[in-house]
Enzyme design. Structure first.
Site: not given
Length: 368
Positions: A140, A171
């Site tokens: 994201h 991440n």
């Protein structure tokens, strides 16, 4: 590339790390839109023809079938906006606003699924199949955790237009800790704006030549960035006379341990704009007093113990048995991490719920 070599390269370049420098204010727009505005402007007509246009036939011919479109126009969602790179199948930038109220609520990511953005033509979209088995996670840019206030806002962050191929450890680790720091800022600042995105930076070969190369994944050739950037702008309150605080950061798209500090990846806004081809916060008055966020605030990320305790606390809610819950506690003890009061309150509450549930299940199965 090793973290140490990247960090030393960035620190060693005076042009790259020229401190907290404000860039020139220049409008940023998509290439297609910019071209359209350029050729439609009277001044541009004069530059092309050597004279001022008077409804010339040349203009009509140029525009007869339209100019190429890149799809880089700003796309707005409930709590984020982005510009999409149709060639690379990743966002160019993602802008979000977070506040204390937005990071609190009942929205739960377990109800969200990664999916192509319905606003992106399928021809230019990434798909989940591109990521499966690629060795890269779906990272994201605007994180789901910044949108607890709205199920819709959270679900929209799972559109693949907000996703880039990201190193798994990066991440879930360092990038996650930066996102957590952004949320922590809402405890001290009323408004926090964040712009995040991918970078593909040149590498210098042995012969001294600079080369830009990057991996692509899946049938749709989704581009894997070499680095990720994040620009943070924080305002104490809408009525405060205190200067705004700003910081820009570039991190390699690879595993980063707990030792490197966030300040090691800080760059000037001007240098990031040169690297990205973007102008951040173009309406910001850069002649005003804007402070370095790492001087005004801590820029301190959670350390190993704090981060492990945070993750363990989150795992409590997902425990489906007493055995699994006790395993969470055992792992903490093995790591020699002392649970805090918040962890213990969540743990004891969950333990009581699971014991009651298991006891109820035993009574139901007990023969009459």
């Amino acid at each position: 590339m090793a973290i140490k070599s990247i960090a030393s390269r960035l620190r060693g370049s005076r042009r790259f790390l020229s401190g907290f420098v404000a860039g020139a204010v220049v409008g940023a727009a998509g290439a297609g839109l910019a071209a359209l505005q350029f050729f439609r402007s009277q001044g541009a007509e004069g530059a092309l023809t050597g004279k001022q246009p008077d409804g010339s036939a040349e203009k009509a011919v140029l525009e007869q079938f339209g100019f190429p479109l890149t799809g880089t126009e700003a796309r707005c969602y409930t709590n984020h906006a982005l510009s999409y790179d149709q060639a690379k199948r990743v966002p160019r930038w993602v802008l979000e606003h977070i506040s204390k109220s937005k990071i609190m609520g009942d929205a739960d990511r377990k109800h969200c699924k990664f999916k192509p953005d319905p606003n992106i033509p399928p021809t230019f979209s990434a798909f989940n199949e591109d990521y499966v088995g690629s060795g890269w996670s779906r990272g994201h840019m605007a994180p789901a955790g910044n949108n607890k206030f709205s199920s819709k806002a959270m679900a929209e962050t799972f559109y693949l237009s907000n996703i880039v191929p990201q190193d798994f450890d990066n991440n879930s680790g360092y990038w996650n800790r930066i996102e957590m720091y952004c949320r922590e800022l809402t405890e001290r600042f009323e408004d926090v704006w964040v712009v995040s995105g991918p970078l593909t930076l040149p590498q210098t070969r042995g012969d001294g030549k600079k080369i830009v190369s990057y991996q692509v994944i899946g049938e749709d050739n989704v581009a894997v960035p070499s680095h990720l950037y994040k620009v943070i702008l924080a305002r104490r309150s809408s009525v405060s006379t205190e200067p705004l605080a700003l910081g820009a950061f570039v991190v390699p798209n690879e595993a980063i341990g707990f030792q490197p500090q966030l300040t090691e990846f800080q760059v000037s806004l001007q240098d990031l704009e040169k690297l990205s081809g973007l102008v951040f916060f173009p309406h910001l008055d850069r002649t005003s007093d804007i402070r370095n966020i790492c001087s005004v605030d801590t820029c301190k990320l959670l350390d190993f113990q704090e981060f492990t305790l945070y993750l363990s606390t989150r795992k409590i809610e997902g425990a489906r048995s007493v055995l699994r819950l006790e395993k969470i506690m055992e792992n903490l003890k093995n790591a020699e991490i002392e649970p805090d009061d918040y962890f213990m309150s969540r743990y004891e509450k969950k333990l009581e719920e699971l014991k009651a549930k298991e006891q109820s299940g035993t009574q139901i199965r007990k023969p009459s």
